[in-house]
Design an enzyme around this catalytic site. Structure first.
Site, PDB file in Angstrom:
ATOM      1  N   ARG A  14       0.720  -1.362   0.101  1.00 16.50           N
ATOM      2  CA  ARG A  14      -0.061   0.087  -0.162  1.00 16.50           C
ATOM      3  C   ARG A  14       0.712   1.294   0.033  1.00 16.50           C
ATOM      4  O   ARG A  14       0.333   2.283   0.467  1.00 16.50           O
ATOM      5  CB  ARG A  14      -0.917   0.131   1.255  1.00 16.50           C
ATOM      6  CG  ARG A  14      -2.150  -1.227   1.103  1.00 16.50           C
ATOM      7  CD  ARG A  14      -3.097  -0.924   2.065  1.00 16.50           C
ATOM      8  NE  ARG A  14      -4.062  -1.931   2.117  1.00 16.50           N
ATOM      9  CZ  ARG A  14      -4.053  -3.129   2.762  1.00 16.50           C
ATOM     10  NH1 ARG A  14      -3.147  -3.253   3.618  1.00 16.50           N
ATOM     11  NH2 ARG A  14      -4.967  -4.033   2.778  1.00 16.50           N
ATOM     12  N   LYS A  74       2.759  11.263 -11.438  1.00 14.22           N
ATOM     13  CA  LYS A  74       2.024  10.265 -12.174  1.00 14.22           C
ATOM     14  C   LYS A  74       2.962   9.057 -12.269  1.00 14.22           C
ATOM     15  O   LYS A  74       3.867   8.962 -12.733  1.00 14.22           O
ATOM     16  CB  LYS A  74       1.857  10.936 -13.558  1.00 14.22           C
ATOM     17  CG  LYS A  74       0.534  11.963 -13.511  1.00 14.22           C
ATOM     18  CD  LYS A  74       0.246  12.302 -14.890  1.00 14.22           C
ATOM     19  CE  LYS A  74      -0.764  13.224 -15.078  1.00 14.22           C
ATOM     20  NZ  LYS A  74      -1.287  13.699 -16.512  1.00 14.22           N
ATOM     21  N   GLU A 107       8.718  17.285 -25.782  1.00 16.75           N
ATOM     22  CA  GLU A 107       8.064  17.764 -24.449  1.00 16.75           C
ATOM     23  C   GLU A 107       8.447  19.056 -23.974  1.00 16.75           C
ATOM     24  O   GLU A 107       7.916  19.796 -23.665  1.00 16.75           O
ATOM     25  CB  GLU A 107       8.274  16.661 -23.432  1.00 16.75           C
ATOM     26  CG  GLU A 107       7.444  15.417 -23.285  1.00 16.75           C
ATOM     27  CD  GLU A 107       5.881  15.493 -22.930  1.00 16.75           C
ATOM     28  OE1 GLU A 107       5.582  16.810 -22.546  1.00 16.75           O
ATOM     29  OE2 GLU A 107       5.254  14.597 -23.313  1.00 16.75           O
ATOM     30  N   LYS A 130       6.778  22.815 -14.946  1.00 17.72           N
ATOM     31  CA  LYS A 130       5.777  21.897 -14.464  1.00 17.72           C
ATOM     32  C   LYS A 130       5.792  21.714 -13.214  1.00 17.72           C
ATOM     33  O   LYS A 130       4.575  21.382 -12.630  1.00 17.72           O
ATOM     34  CB  LYS A 130       6.496  20.479 -14.951  1.00 17.72           C
ATOM     35  CG  LYS A 130       5.633  19.305 -14.654  1.00 17.72           C
ATOM     36  CD  LYS A 130       6.068  18.091 -15.409  1.00 17.72           C
ATOM     37  CE  LYS A 130       5.054  16.978 -15.025  1.00 17.72           C
ATOM     38  NZ  LYS A 130       5.305  15.518 -15.651  1.00 17.72           N
ATOM     39  N   GLU A 163      -4.572  17.174 -11.498  1.00 14.40           N
ATOM     40  CA  GLU A 163      -5.115  17.317 -12.632  1.00 14.40           C
ATOM     41  C   GLU A 163      -6.621  17.453 -12.473  1.00 14.40           C
ATOM     42  O   GLU A 163      -7.182  17.131 -13.393  1.00 14.40           O
ATOM     43  CB  GLU A 163      -4.833  16.163 -13.664  1.00 14.40           C
ATOM     44  CG  GLU A 163      -4.655  16.303 -15.107  1.00 14.40           C
ATOM     45  CD  GLU A 163      -4.203  15.348 -15.999  1.00 14.40           C
ATOM     46  OE1 GLU A 163      -5.148  14.729 -16.733  1.00 14.40           O
ATOM     47  OE2 GLU A 163      -3.148  15.000 -15.856  1.00 14.40           O
ATOM     48  N   ARG A 181      -3.315  21.646 -14.552  1.00 14.47           N
ATOM     49  CA  ARG A 181      -2.717  20.558 -15.106  1.00 14.47           C
ATOM     50  C   ARG A 181      -2.848  20.102 -16.333  1.00 14.47           C
ATOM     51  O   ARG A 181      -2.022  19.487 -17.029  1.00 14.47           O
ATOM     52  CB  ARG A 181      -2.338  19.476 -13.897  1.00 14.47           C
ATOM     53  CG  ARG A 181      -1.369  18.782 -14.132  1.00 14.47           C
ATOM     54  CD  ARG A 181      -0.649  17.882 -12.875  1.00 14.47           C
ATOM     55  NE  ARG A 181       0.229  16.775 -13.326  1.00 14.47           N
ATOM     56  CZ  ARG A 181       0.800  16.079 -12.459  1.00 14.47           C
ATOM     57  NH1 ARG A 181       0.531  16.134 -11.118  1.00 14.47           N
ATOM     58  NH2 ARG A 181       1.746  15.186 -12.934  1.00 14.47           N
ATOM     59  N   ASN A 236      -1.051  18.419 -20.882  1.00 16.49           N
ATOM     60  CA  ASN A 236      -1.733  17.148 -22.139  1.00 16.49           C
ATOM     61  C   ASN A 236      -1.725  17.994 -23.533  1.00 16.49           C
ATOM     62  O   ASN A 236      -2.286  17.198 -24.425  1.00 16.49           O
ATOM     63  CB  ASN A 236      -3.157  17.207 -21.689  1.00 16.49           C
ATOM     64  CG  ASN A 236      -3.274  16.262 -20.450  1.00 16.49           C
ATOM     65  OD1 ASN A 236      -2.511  15.455 -20.213  1.00 16.49           O
ATOM     66  ND2 ASN A 236      -4.363  16.506 -19.667  1.00 16.49           N
ATOM     67  N   HIS A 279      -1.155  15.710 -26.259  1.00 17.98           N
ATOM     68  CA  HIS A 279      -1.356  14.366 -25.822  1.00 17.98           C
ATOM     69  C   HIS A 279      -2.456  13.596 -26.465  1.00 17.98           C
ATOM     70  O   HIS A 279      -2.663  12.274 -26.667  1.00 17.98           O
ATOM     71  CB  HIS A 279      -1.152  14.299 -24.486  1.00 17.98           C
ATOM     72  CG  HIS A 279       0.250  14.314 -23.983  1.00 17.98           C
ATOM     73  ND1 HIS A 279       0.973  15.457 -23.963  1.00 17.98           N
ATOM     74  CD2 HIS A 279       1.054  13.572 -23.305  1.00 17.98           C
ATOM     75  CE1 HIS A 279       2.055  15.511 -23.669  1.00 17.98           C
ATOM     76  NE2 HIS A 279       2.380  14.281 -22.981  1.00 17.98           N
ATOM     77  N   HIS A 298      -1.235  10.411 -28.077  1.00 18.25           N
ATOM     78  CA  HIS A 298      -1.494   9.135 -27.325  1.00 18.25           C
ATOM     79  C   HIS A 298      -2.183   8.025 -28.202  1.00 18.25           C
ATOM     80  O   HIS A 298      -1.881   7.059 -28.459  1.00 18.25           O
ATOM     81  CB  HIS A 298      -2.360   9.267 -26.105  1.00 18.25           C
ATOM     82  CG  HIS A 298      -1.613   9.524 -25.049  1.00 18.25           C
ATOM     83  ND1 HIS A 298      -2.103   9.898 -23.639  1.00 18.25           N
ATOM     84  CD2 HIS A 298      -0.366   9.491 -24.752  1.00 18.25           C
ATOM     85  CE1 HIS A 298      -1.153  10.293 -22.769  1.00 18.25           C
ATOM     86  NE2 HIS A 298      -0.001   9.956 -23.256  1.00 18.25           N
ATOM     87  N   HIS A 327       6.963   8.164 -27.504  1.00 19.44           N
ATOM     88  CA  HIS A 327       6.247   9.062 -26.991  1.00 19.44           C
ATOM     89  C   HIS A 327       6.349  10.393 -27.354  1.00 19.44           C
ATOM     90  O   HIS A 327       5.354  11.370 -27.781  1.00 19.44           O
ATOM     91  CB  HIS A 327       6.178   9.008 -25.317  1.00 19.44           C
ATOM     92  CG  HIS A 327       5.289  10.051 -24.605  1.00 19.44           C
ATOM     93  ND1 HIS A 327       3.976   9.776 -24.757  1.00 19.44           N
ATOM     94  CD2 HIS A 327       5.474  11.150 -24.248  1.00 19.44           C
ATOM     95  CE1 HIS A 327       3.607  10.724 -24.038  1.00 19.44           C
ATOM     96  NE2 HIS A 327       4.538  11.818 -23.704  1.00 19.44           N
TER      97      HIS A 327
END
Length: 359
Positions: free
Chosen positions: A121, A143, A185, A225, A235, A239, A243, A246, A250, A262
């Site tokens: 956990r 993330k 990026e 960032k 997000e 935030r 994207n 993306h 993606h 990517h």
């Protein structure tokens, strides 16, 4: 050494950036962790280059290190590989007082980060990104995720590290394509932020220029960032700007079946999305061409035959960023002027009309 502090409601940590900093790993980790057992996770490309060096530095200051390795490639960012790593940690008697260090590129950071987030956990995590993409993007912000079939990052969590250690010298061992990928990026952030980073990006005309300016490029990108993440950790609002590129990126990345990296897909996605909004009169004329020139200058792709596929829209429709029947599309009105536009999911195909913008 440049230190960027990420201050969040429940946790704060430093991003420490300097050439040659890998040799100081023991002292840096000791500054945030008490002596413990460490799972040092790398892929089969990075492990032969840096894993032994980092393990030795950690053991020299009293840590117990177990070196774990998995096959390089996006296909390893899976539930199966995650489970295999967890089994190895359980066999080596890791407990909640121990920690994980992700040493490698974006796949390693996402996979090992999610491993730390879920093992017992949640145990302590440090990110040590060795690729440009991971240094400027995935290692900061918390993330973590694995893919499921062809859907990227569909199983994951927000899980912040205790420290991020960035050594730009590790970029010297990257192949040209791997280096340039991460620059996609950086151009994204420069377009969103304007100012000093955009001016620096305008001076980059080759992969050699990226290497020569890697430290400064990373500092500017990470600071932007970090500021965004501190304002919106999960997000929920601002935030979403990160994207940019993306949504379409993606989709084409998934459809390429490993043919696109990517950062390459983000490059294609930025140009496709920006051209759509420029054609609709919502972005200033010429912005798309400015972006295209900066990306092409280092050899990044700016279009793909995959944009012709109707499957692009299926991927976009099922994107995890769809919320309450709406998808947030990001574009820039002008350099440094990002906009979030919410579109009903059932109107996305007509709105995007990707085929009309393919170069």
């Amino acid at each position: 050494m440049k230190i960027i502090k990420v201050d969040l409601p429940d946790r704060s940590y430093n991003v420490e950036i300097a050439r040659g900093i890998l040799g100081c790993t023991g002292q840096l980790v000791s500054s945030v962790w008490s002596k413990r057992k460490i799972a040092l996770v790398s892929d089969s490309n990075v492990a032969p280059l840096y894993q032994a060096q980092v393990a030795e530095a950690l053991e020299a200051v009293g840590f117990t290190v177990h070196e774990y390795q998995f096959p390089a490639g996006e296909e390893s960012k899976s539930v199966d590989v995650l489970a295999d790593l967890a089994r190895q940690m359980a066999a080596d008697s890791f407990n909640r007082d121990d920690g994980v260090i992700a040493l490698g590129g974006g796949v390693t950071g996402d996979l090992a980060g999610f491993l730390a987030a879920t093992y017992m956990r949640g145990i302590s995590l440090i990110q040590m990104p060795t690729s440009l993409l991971a240094q400027v993007d995935s290692s900061v912000g918390g993330k973590t995720a694995v893919d499921l079939d062809t859907t990227k990052n569909i199983i994951g969590s927000f899980y912040q590290p205790d420290l991020v250690i960035i050594d730009p010298d590790t970029l010297k061992t990257l192949k040209k394509r791997d280096l340039v990928e991460g620059y996609g990026e950086i151009v994204k952030v420069a377009a969103l932020s304007d100012g000093d980073l955009w001016n620096l990006v305008k001076s980059i005309n080759s992969p050699e220029d990226i290497l020569a300016n890697a430290e400064e490029l990373s500092i500017h990108s990470i600071q932007y960032k970090a500021d965004i993440v501190m304002g919106d950790e999960k997000e929920g609002g601002l935030r979403q700007l990160l994207n940019y590129g993306h949504t379409i990126g993606h989709a084409v990345e998934a459809l390429s079946d490993g043919g696109l990296r990517h950062g390459e897909a983000v490059s294609i996605g930025m140009i496709a999305m920006q051209q759509i909004f420029e054609d609709k009169g919502l972005a200033l004329t010429g912005i798309t061409q400015e972006l295209r020139e900066r990306l092409e200058a280092v050899g990044l792709p700016v279009t793909s035959d995959l944009l012709d596929s109707d499957q692009v829209f299926e991927k976009i429709k099922n994107d995890k960023k769809n919320r309450d029947g709406h998808l947030s599309l990001i574009y820039i009105h002008t350099i440094g002027g990002p906009v979030i536009k919410s579109i009903p999911s059932d109107q996305v195909k007509d709105f995007l009309a990707i085929k009309t913008v393919k170069a």
